[in-house]
Write an enzyme that holds these catalytic residues in place. Structure first.
Site, PDB file in Angstrom:
ATOM      1  N   ALA A 171      10.710  27.829 -35.969  1.00  0.00           N
ATOM      2  CA  ALA A 171      10.092  27.246 -34.770  1.00  0.00           C
ATOM      3  C   ALA A 171       8.595  27.487 -34.718  1.00  0.00           C
ATOM      4  O   ALA A 171       7.857  26.726 -34.102  1.00  0.00           O
ATOM      5  CB  ALA A 171      10.748  27.822 -33.526  1.00  0.00           C
ATOM      6  N   ARG A 188      27.569  32.179 -11.989  1.00  0.00           N
ATOM      7  CA  ARG A 188      28.175  32.267 -10.647  1.00  0.00           C
ATOM      8  C   ARG A 188      28.295  33.709 -10.181  1.00  0.00           C
ATOM      9  O   ARG A 188      28.100  34.043  -9.045  1.00  0.00           O
ATOM     10  CB  ARG A 188      29.556  31.627 -10.673  1.00  0.00           C
ATOM     11  N   LYS A 247      28.357  16.677 -21.879  1.00  0.00           N
ATOM     12  CA  LYS A 247      28.621  15.267 -22.255  1.00  0.00           C
ATOM     13  C   LYS A 247      28.887  14.382 -21.049  1.00  0.00           C
ATOM     14  O   LYS A 247      28.468  13.233 -21.012  1.00  0.00           O
ATOM     15  CB  LYS A 247      29.770  15.181 -23.256  1.00  0.00           C
ATOM     16  N   GLU A 302      22.121  17.339 -28.293  1.00  0.00           N
ATOM     17  CA  GLU A 302      22.918  17.315 -29.535  1.00  0.00           C
ATOM     18  C   GLU A 302      24.293  17.928 -29.340  1.00  0.00           C
ATOM     19  O   GLU A 302      25.299  17.443 -29.880  1.00  0.00           O
ATOM     20  CB  GLU A 302      22.153  18.068 -30.634  1.00  0.00           C
ATOM     21  N   VAL A 332      27.823  16.049 -28.115  1.00  0.00           N
ATOM     22  CA  VAL A 332      28.742  15.239 -28.930  1.00  0.00           C
ATOM     23  C   VAL A 332      29.161  16.006 -30.166  1.00  0.00           C
ATOM     24  O   VAL A 332      28.322  16.429 -30.968  1.00  0.00           O
ATOM     25  CB  VAL A 332      28.076  13.904 -29.364  1.00  0.00           C
ATOM     26  N   GLY A 376      40.281  28.559 -25.724  1.00  0.00           N
ATOM     27  CA  GLY A 376      38.982  28.237 -25.114  1.00  0.00           C
ATOM     28  C   GLY A 376      38.411  26.905 -25.571  1.00  0.00           C
ATOM     29  O   GLY A 376      37.239  26.629 -25.373  1.00  0.00           O
ATOM     30  N   ASP A 398      37.138  13.085 -22.135  1.00  0.00           N
ATOM     31  CA  ASP A 398      36.116  13.847 -22.857  1.00  0.00           C
ATOM     32  C   ASP A 398      35.633  13.056 -24.077  1.00  0.00           C
ATOM     33  O   ASP A 398      34.422  12.947 -24.329  1.00  0.00           O
ATOM     34  CB  ASP A 398      36.721  15.198 -23.274  1.00  0.00           C
ATOM     35  N   LYS A 443      31.765  11.310 -25.044  1.00  0.00           N
ATOM     36  CA  LYS A 443      31.035  11.472 -26.312  1.00  0.00           C
ATOM     37  C   LYS A 443      30.828  10.119 -26.996  1.00  0.00           C
ATOM     38  O   LYS A 443      29.761   9.839 -27.553  1.00  0.00           O
ATOM     39  CB  LYS A 443      31.800  12.428 -27.220  1.00  0.00           C
TER      40      LYS A 443
HETATM   41  N1  HSE Z   1      37.311  20.144 -24.820  1.00  0.00           N
HETATM   42  C1  HSE Z   1      36.448  19.739 -25.883  1.00  0.00           C
HETATM   43  C2  HSE Z   1      37.289  19.606 -27.152  1.00  0.00           C
HETATM   44  C3  HSE Z   1      35.354  20.761 -26.052  1.00  0.00           C
HETATM   45  O1  HSE Z   1      38.455  20.020 -27.173  1.00  0.00           O
HETATM   46  O2  HSE Z   1      36.802  19.056 -28.128  1.00  0.00           O
HETATM   47  C4  HSE Z   1      34.129  20.241 -26.737  1.00  0.00           C
HETATM   48  O3  HSE Z   1      33.551  19.173 -26.087  1.00  0.00           O
END
Ligand code: HSE
Length: 436
Positions: free
Chosen positions: A33, A45, A105, A129, A132, A187, A201, A205
């Protein structure tokens, strides 16, 4: 030179990953950089439970508005998600003349037109970036690397959770609900997992990629979405019998009459590379008129993988703060005065595994001689195979796979094996890379 101060909004999975990657790779990132990047402030939060990153030295707050209005902060990194408070904070940050990096996204797909206009007006940049396909640099690839092409279509596996579910259903015969629960525990799934399984989702994207591919405004509301919850074990099996795999695909295609923008379960011939993208991995296939098909593959979700794209956007912005436009990206990626003198190793110091083929006489003790030499050179044999000779007393091929060894030890072993009277011809070696 003074460090560039950034403020991170949200220290969840991606926020923590961003702090971790910035701190772990601090030196290399500075060399790229041209300036130190400091996470000066972070908001979440609550700080009652521990975060997934070290927060010492970061000024913490539960009021994100403090960060977007802090004159010291040059880049705001929005990792809260959703389109409510996140939109409000991003607009406020842009209005205050701050650059923004986001992995959101939904925010870009639904409000990107408004946000980009605000950024233009204020002379700042929005990096997205990470919005997506997580860590895959697909936006950079399409916006820059493929800029010469007229993009004809693109198709992507762009939801890791959905792909994980379909892969487990096919490979292990598992139930939909059971696999979804595992993806949530890992996760990967969205806060509302219907976003994953119903294709919302993926449509976020896809909307972003289509706008970059075809130069049209973002139009999420026009994307067709169909989920995978109706796919049964029966369909998975019949598809396999017919030589296909079922994937949840986002497709954007330019036609004579308009643009197709659709997410739905899709049967793909199993011989296609993209049909073999399994588990939580993502892939995007882009067809350009000049280059033909190009394929981008990698982790589409997860803490460090998504942070990889977030941090790349931060570096891009820091470079633009720093250098003359013609040097915005240094020729070798690192600043010219930051190149270092790490030696390139001679091949004798390279470490790999090996496949060896030795032609020997078929008589007692030959194998013992070979394995003794290997042992003396510290080479561990992983597998060994000896074929029967074609005729009595003839030459037999002995095939070995070894564990990793430094090449000079293998050179020494091969020289000794070739010197054995019972060994005919030179030893054939092929280096093995598991690339795992
Ligand atoms: N919930 C999304 C997936 C996370 O499973 O690809 C990344 O956007």
């Amino acid at each position: 030179m003074q460090s560039v101060k950034i403020g991170v909004l949200g220290l969840g999975t991606v926020g923590s990953g961003t702090v971790n990657v910035l701190s772990r790779n601090l030196k290399e990132i500075t060399r790229r950089a041209g300036r130190d990047i400091e996470v000066a402030r972070a908001a979440d939060r609550s700080f009652d439970s521990p975060k997934g990153c070290e927060t010492d030295g970061i000024a913490l707050t539960t009021d994100a508005h403090e960060i977007v209005s802090d004159p010291e902060i040059q880049i705001v990194v929005e990792l809260i998600g959703g389109t409510g408070i996140a939109r409000e904070l991003v607009l406020e940050a842009l209005s205050n003349g701050k650059h923004v990096v986001t992995a959101n996204k939904a925010l870009i797909a639904m409000h990107g037109n408004e946000l980009f206009a605000k950024a233009q007006e204020k002379g700042v940049t929005i990096g997205f970036e990470a919005a997506v396909a997580g860590g895959i640099p697909i936006i950079k690839a399409m916006r820059e690397g493929l800029a010469a092409n007229s993009i004809e279509w693109l198709a992507g596996i762009i939801n890791g959770t959905g792909n994980f579910i379909l892969t487990e259903m096919r490979d292990k015969g598992r139930d939909f609900a059971d696999v979804l629960a595992e993806a949530q525990a890992l996760g990967y799934a969205e806060a509302d997992p219907t976003f994953d399984v119903e294709g919302i989702d993926a449509a976020h994207k896809l909307t972003i990629m289509a706008s970059i591919a075809f130069g049209v405004p973002l139009q999420f509301d026009k994307a067709y979405t169909e989920g995978i919850s109706e796919i049964s074990q029966e369909d998975v099996k019949y598809a396999a019998e017919l030589g296909y795999r079922i994937k949840h695909l986002g497709v954007a295609k330019k036609t004579d009459t308009g643009i197709e923008l659709r997410v739905h379960p899709t049967m793909i011939p199993e011989r296609r590379l993209i049909a073999n993208v399994d588990g939580v991995m993502n892939a995007v296939l882009v067809q350009g008129d000049a280059v033909g098909p190009t394929l981008y593959y990698g982790a589409g979700a997860g803490s460090d993988a998504t942070a990889s794209a977030v941090v790349a956007d931060i570096i891009d912005i820091v470079r633009s703060l720093n250098t003359a436009p013609e040097n915005r990206v240094p020729h070798l990626g690192f600043q010219d005065d930051a190149l270092i003198d790490t030696p390139i190793l001679p091949v004798s110091e390279v470490i790999t595994s090996y496949y060896l083929r030795v032609h020997t006489e078929d008589k007692p003790g030959v194998l013992a001689d070979i394995t003794r030499i290997m042992g003396e050179q510290g080479i561990s044999i992983e597998a060994i195979l000896q074929k029967e000779p074609e005729e009595q007393g003839g030459i037999v091929p002995v095939i070995m796979l070894t564990q990793q060894v430094v090449e000079k030890n293998m050179d020494a072993a091969i020289a000794q094996i070739e010197a054995l009277a019972s060994v005919k011809n030179s030893v054939m070696r092929i280096r093995v890379e598991s690339l795992g």
